[in-house]
Design an enzyme around this catalytic site. Structure first.
Site, PDB file in Angstrom:
ATOM      1  N   ASP A   1      39.552 -31.606  15.580  1.00 45.72           N
ATOM      2  CA  ASP A   1      38.879 -32.521  16.511  1.00 45.72           C
ATOM      3  C   ASP A   1      37.443 -32.829  16.086  1.00 45.72           C
ATOM      4  O   ASP A   1      36.797 -33.681  16.702  1.00 45.72           O
ATOM      5  CB  ASP A   1      38.871 -31.937  17.929  1.00 45.72           C
TER       6      ASP A   1
ATOM      7  N   ARG B   1      37.443 -40.392  27.987  1.00 51.95           N
ATOM      8  CA  ARG B   1      38.490 -39.392  28.235  1.00 51.95           C
ATOM      9  C   ARG B   1      37.974 -38.001  27.909  1.00 51.95           C
ATOM     10  O   ARG B   1      38.395 -37.022  28.488  1.00 51.95           O
ATOM     11  CB  ARG B   1      39.737 -39.670  27.384  1.00 51.95           C
TER      12      ARG B   1
ATOM     13  N   ARG C   1      53.567 -35.967  17.469  1.00 53.13           N
ATOM     14  CA  ARG C   1      53.362 -35.059  18.609  1.00 53.13           C
ATOM     15  C   ARG C   1      54.665 -34.734  19.321  1.00 53.13           C
ATOM     16  O   ARG C   1      54.868 -35.032  20.497  1.00 53.13           O
ATOM     17  CB  ARG C   1      52.299 -35.628  19.539  1.00 53.13           C
ATOM     18  N   PRO C   2      55.597 -34.136  18.574  1.00 51.22           N
ATOM     19  CA  PRO C   2      56.884 -33.742  19.159  1.00 51.22           C
ATOM     20  C   PRO C   2      56.703 -32.663  20.231  1.00 51.22           C
ATOM     21  O   PRO C   2      55.602 -32.094  20.355  1.00 51.22           O
ATOM     22  CB  PRO C   2      57.635 -33.172  17.957  1.00 51.22           C
ATOM     23  N   ILE C   3      57.768 -32.387  20.980  1.00 51.35           N
ATOM     24  CA  ILE C   3      57.674 -31.273  21.941  1.00 51.35           C
ATOM     25  C   ILE C   3      58.809 -30.281  21.724  1.00 51.35           C
ATOM     26  O   ILE C   3      59.202 -29.541  22.636  1.00 51.35           O
ATOM     27  CB  ILE C   3      57.652 -31.765  23.406  1.00 51.35           C
ATOM     28  N   ASP C   4      59.316 -30.234  20.483  1.00 50.21           N
ATOM     29  CA  ASP C   4      60.448 -29.337  20.176  1.00 50.21           C
ATOM     30  C   ASP C   4      60.105 -27.868  20.428  1.00 50.21           C
ATOM     31  O   ASP C   4      60.958 -27.078  20.838  1.00 50.21           O
ATOM     32  CB  ASP C   4      60.914 -29.541  18.738  1.00 50.21           C
TER      33      ASP C   4
ATOM     34  N   ARG D   1      48.232 -36.372  26.521  1.00 46.72           N
ATOM     35  CA  ARG D   1      49.134 -35.338  26.011  1.00 46.72           C
ATOM     36  C   ARG D   1      49.119 -34.105  26.896  1.00 46.72           C
ATOM     37  O   ARG D   1      50.120 -33.417  27.053  1.00 46.72           O
ATOM     38  CB  ARG D   1      48.682 -34.984  24.591  1.00 46.72           C
TER      39      ARG D   1
ATOM     40  N   CYS E   1      46.785 -39.534  22.196  1.00 42.14           N
ATOM     41  CA  CYS E   1      46.229 -40.273  21.050  1.00 42.14           C
ATOM     42  C   CYS E   1      47.305 -40.534  19.989  1.00 42.14           C
ATOM     43  O   CYS E   1      48.276 -39.822  19.870  1.00 42.14           O
ATOM     44  CB  CYS E   1      45.104 -39.450  20.416  1.00 42.14           C
TER      45      CYS E   1
ATOM     46  N   ILE F   1      46.434 -30.657  10.167  1.00 42.05           N
ATOM     47  CA  ILE F   1      47.181 -30.464  11.421  1.00 42.05           C
ATOM     48  C   ILE F   1      48.019 -31.686  11.782  1.00 42.05           C
ATOM     49  O   ILE F   1      49.201 -31.579  12.082  1.00 42.05           O
ATOM     50  CB  ILE F   1      46.193 -30.169  12.594  1.00 42.05           C
TER      51      ILE F   1
ATOM     52  N   LYS G   1      36.990 -30.296  27.957  1.00 42.52           N
ATOM     53  CA  LYS G   1      38.240 -30.965  28.381  1.00 42.52           C
ATOM     54  C   LYS G   1      39.431 -30.056  28.088  1.00 42.52           C
ATOM     55  O   LYS G   1      40.275 -29.833  28.949  1.00 42.52           O
ATOM     56  CB  LYS G   1      38.410 -32.275  27.616  1.00 42.52           C
ATOM     57  N   ASN G   2      39.476 -29.505  26.883  1.00 37.91           N
ATOM     58  CA  ASN G   2      40.657 -28.754  26.464  1.00 37.91           C
ATOM     59  C   ASN G   2      40.718 -27.346  27.040  1.00 37.91           C
ATOM     60  O   ASN G   2      41.712 -26.657  26.875  1.00 37.91           O
ATOM     61  CB  ASN G   2      40.760 -28.732  24.936  1.00 37.91           C
TER      62      ASN G   2
HETATM   63  C1  EPZ Z   1      45.629 -29.722  21.342  1.00 32.29           C
HETATM   64  O1  EPZ Z   1      46.656 -30.679  21.254  1.00 32.29           O
HETATM   65  C2  EPZ Z   1      44.383 -30.488  21.751  1.00 32.29           C
HETATM   66  N1  EPZ Z   1      44.609 -31.111  23.057  1.00 32.29           N
HETATM   67  C3  EPZ Z   1      44.078 -31.546  20.697  1.00 32.29           C
HETATM   68  O2  EPZ Z   1      42.859 -32.199  21.069  1.00 32.29           O
HETATM   69  C4  EPZ Z   1      43.859 -30.826  19.358  1.00 32.29           C
HETATM   70  O3  EPZ Z   1      43.638 -31.804  18.357  1.00 32.29           O
HETATM   71  C5  EPZ Z   1      45.099 -29.996  19.009  1.00 32.29           C
HETATM   72  O4  EPZ Z   1      45.392 -29.083  20.080  1.00 32.29           O
HETATM   73  C6  EPZ Z   1      44.898 -29.171  17.744  1.00 32.29           C
HETATM   74  O5  EPZ Z   1      43.766 -28.354  17.889  1.00 32.29           O
HETATM   75  C7  EPZ Z   1      44.489 -30.346  24.174  1.00 32.29           C
HETATM   76  O6  EPZ Z   1      44.220 -29.148  24.107  1.00 32.29           O
HETATM   77  C8  EPZ Z   1      44.700 -31.038  25.476  1.00 32.29           C
HETATM   78  P1  EPZ Z   1      49.159 -28.892  18.901  1.00 32.29           P
HETATM   79  P2  EPZ Z   1      48.189 -30.195  21.109  1.00 32.29           P
HETATM   80  O7  EPZ Z   1      50.400 -28.719  19.717  1.00 32.29           O
HETATM   81  O8  EPZ Z   1      48.370 -28.895  21.771  1.00 32.29           O
HETATM   82  C9  EPZ Z   1      52.832 -29.723  16.137  1.00 32.29           C
HETATM   83  C10 EPZ Z   1      41.514 -33.995  21.719  1.00 32.29           C
HETATM   84  O9  EPZ Z   1      40.998 -34.961  21.143  1.00 32.29           O
HETATM   85  N2  EPZ Z   1      53.747 -29.532  17.275  1.00 32.29           N
HETATM   86  O10 EPZ Z   1      48.260 -27.728  18.676  1.00 32.29           O
HETATM   87  O11 EPZ Z   1      49.077 -31.304  21.511  1.00 32.29           O
HETATM   88  C11 EPZ Z   1      52.001 -30.989  16.266  1.00 32.29           C
HETATM   89  O12 EPZ Z   1      52.753 -32.112  15.841  1.00 32.29           O
HETATM   90  C12 EPZ Z   1      42.940 -33.599  21.398  1.00 32.29           C
HETATM   91  O13 EPZ Z   1      40.932 -33.288  22.587  1.00 32.29           O
HETATM   92  C13 EPZ Z   1      55.110 -29.494  17.039  1.00 32.29           C
HETATM   93  O14 EPZ Z   1      55.568 -29.608  15.899  1.00 32.29           O
HETATM   94  O15 EPZ Z   1      48.292 -30.014  19.560  1.00 32.29           O
HETATM   95  C14 EPZ Z   1      50.832 -30.687  15.361  1.00 32.29           C
HETATM   96  O16 EPZ Z   1      51.167 -31.002  14.024  1.00 32.29           O
HETATM   97  C15 EPZ Z   1      43.538 -34.438  20.284  1.00 32.29           C
HETATM   98  N3  EPZ Z   1      55.959 -29.343  18.075  1.00 32.29           N
HETATM   99  C16 EPZ Z   1      50.659 -29.168  15.490  1.00 32.29           C
HETATM  100  O17 EPZ Z   1      51.839 -28.683  16.118  1.00 32.29           O
HETATM  101  C17 EPZ Z   1      55.521 -29.180  19.359  1.00 32.29           C
HETATM  102  O18 EPZ Z   1      56.351 -29.013  20.273  1.00 32.29           O
HETATM  103  C18 EPZ Z   1      49.494 -28.773  16.353  1.00 32.29           C
HETATM  104  O19 EPZ Z   1      49.560 -29.540  17.511  1.00 32.29           O
HETATM  105  C19 EPZ Z   1      54.118 -29.203  19.596  1.00 32.29           C
HETATM  106  C20 EPZ Z   1      53.255 -29.379  18.533  1.00 32.29           C
END
Ligand code: EPZ
Length: 432
Positions: free
Chosen positions: A318, A411, A128-131, A99, A123, A340, A28-29
């Site tokens: 995960d 999903r 899950r900010p987008i900053d 997401r 989820c 994480i 998926k990812n």
């Molecule tokens: C990806 O999510 C995966 N999803 C997640 O899998 C996975 O758990 C995660 O990476 C970590 O490995 C997909 O690839 C579609 P992150 P993602 O941005 O990219 C912080 C599943 O079950 N952050 O790597 O959204 C965030 O809060 C899903 O398949 C910011 O601070 O995760 C977290 O603490 C669940 N600001 C850390 O980074 C931002 O703008 C890592 O999150 C973005 C993220």
């Protein structure tokens, strides 16, 4: 979308009666970012080994809603032609469901100069900010405005410009979005503190195979020299899903006498196979399979050890939930530290209700004491990966369990009950 379906599972009560071969589907990812990358190309994109999971359907619906054309050309091959998009606005009703919708932001902004999207859904594992996305797009010359519930992002008139971007957190989808944005930006983009997950590398290697100049794939620093136009050269073969393989491996360790997990990349799962071998599980690997053989010792012969989730190549967040189920059955005390996400241990309440001995020290840390027999329960899947963990717990437990909200499981896992039945599990999908 979330119809009333649930799984009925007949637990094995600690017996190890499952056996046979189970095949892993595409990740998926890995497939979601490559589907989003279709927007970058001045040619159609073909994807093979595509999993039939809900999030692929949602991503297809989003692309079709934007004006892309897409069709299944065979059981697992998908064609997407995103050359003539009619809109740059992500519909919230779909994008709020997962997401990964945020992955479209980079390609649309890079190709069309403007993108509008709501805060992405997904989820409940954390805020899950987008900053990181906002900051990176601004560095590439874009303006970011919040208009009500939406983000309106506009690139400069002559398009995004290459920039130096340091990610304050290692972010998988941010790394992927900016590799894609950098592929069409003017000049060089240098990304620092990049995620190195196999799925990120798979996307970057595919773009490189299409002629994009990318350096540092699989390292924390990635350099991309933007191009005016990118054409696909070959179909993208979806990377096998290491998270599906890892979930089946943990299920096998607890409930199978012999199990061969096929069509996977064991190298992507070394941290888990080493963890299980250290616990005493008879695991071996070939280049495409993970094998559990003569797994006849009881689970309390396995020893517990601590888990700390970490960005790749550390222990995958995960797989944290399935691994916690394993630790409820092994002998000893072990902590699970979720490094994480700030809300990814909630599901342990359900394991405690089944009889597990788990105490939460804080939202990032639990202590698990094993072994404890699990009793069957009516359960509710809280997210994709905890949903699969509750399924594993139900198989270990004595008695018949029900798992609701299996849309979450669908999903991320393609008709998982069909493959589990093939290795001897009594599991049925019931539609109300
Ligand atoms: C990806 O999510 C995966 N999803 C997640 O899998 C996975 O758990 C995660 O990476 C970590 O490995 C997909 O690839 C579609 P992150 P993602 O941005 O990219 C912080 C599943 O079950 N952050 O790597 O959204 C965030 O809060 C899903 O398949 C910011 O601070 O995760 C977290 O603490 C669940 N600001 C850390 O980074 C931002 O703008 C890592 O999150 C973005 C993220």
């Amino acid at each position: 979308m979330q119809n009333k379906e649930y799984f009925e599972i007949k637990g094995l009560g600690g017996q190890k009666t499952l056996s046979g071969k189970i095949s892993v589907r595409g990740s998926k990812n890995a497939v979601l970012p490559v589907m989003a990358s279709s927007i970058l190309f001045d040619s159609p994109l073909e994807l093979t080994n595509v999993p039939h999971i809900e999030d692929v359907e949602r991503m297809r619906e989003l692309l079709l809603d934007l004006g892309a054309e897409s069709e299944w050309t065979s059981k697992r091959s998908l064609k997407i032609d995103s050359r003539k998009l009619k809109s740059n606005k992500l519909t919230s009703e779909i994008s709020k469901q997962f997401r990964a919708s945020i992955l479209l932001s980079g390609p649309i902004l890079a190709k069309y100069g403007k993108v509008v999207f709501p805060h992405p859904g997904g989820c409940v594992i954390g805020a899950r900010p987008i900053d990181i996305f906002e900051d990176g797009f601004k560095k590439m010359g874009a303006t970011v405005k919040e208009v009500g519930e939406e983000y309106h992002i506009k690139a400069p008139k002559d398009g995004l410009k290459g920039a130096e971007i340091f990610f304050k957190n290692m972010s998988v989808t941010a790394t992927e979005a900016f590799i894609m944005a950098g592929s069409l930006a003017r000049g060089k983009t240098v990304l620092r503190n990049c995620s190195m997950e196999p799925e990120v590398q798979s996307l970057a290697n595919y773009l490189k195979s299409c002629g994009v100049n990318i350096k540092g794939i699989g390292t924390p620093t990635i350099e991309i020299i933007g191009k005016k136009s990118i054409k696909t050269k070959t179909p993208y073969k979806t990377l096998p899903d290491r998270l599906e393989a890892g979930s089946f491996l943990i299920l096998g360790a607890l409930c199978a006498k012999d199990l061969t997990i096929t069509n996977c990349n064991p190298d992507d799962l070394m941290v888990l196979t080493e963890f299980l071998k250290d616990a005493g599980v008879p695991v071996s690997t070939t280049n495409k399979e993970i094998i559990i053989k003569n797994n006849t010792k009881p689970n309390d012969s396995f020893t517990s050890s601590n888990i700390r989730t970490h960005e790749h190549p550390g222990f995958p967040t995960d797989l944290q939930a399935p691994a916690a189920v394993f630790l409820t059955q092994t002998t000893g005390e072990a902590t699970v530290f979720e490094g994480i996400f700030e809300n990814r241990l909630e599901y342990t309440d359900s394991l405690v209700s089944m009889g597990a001995d788990i105490s939460m020290w804080n939202p990032h840390k639990v202590m698990i004491k094993g072994p404890k027999p699990l009793k069957s329960k009516e359960l509710h899947s809280p997210d994709i990966r905890a949903g699969l963990a509750l399924l594993i717990a139900s198989v270990v437990a004595e008695g018949e369990s029900v798992i609701n909200n299996i849309y979450y499981i669908d999903r991320g896992y393609e008709r998982v009950e069909e493959r589990l039945r093939d290795i001897g599990l009594d599991i049925n999908r019931i539609s109300e």
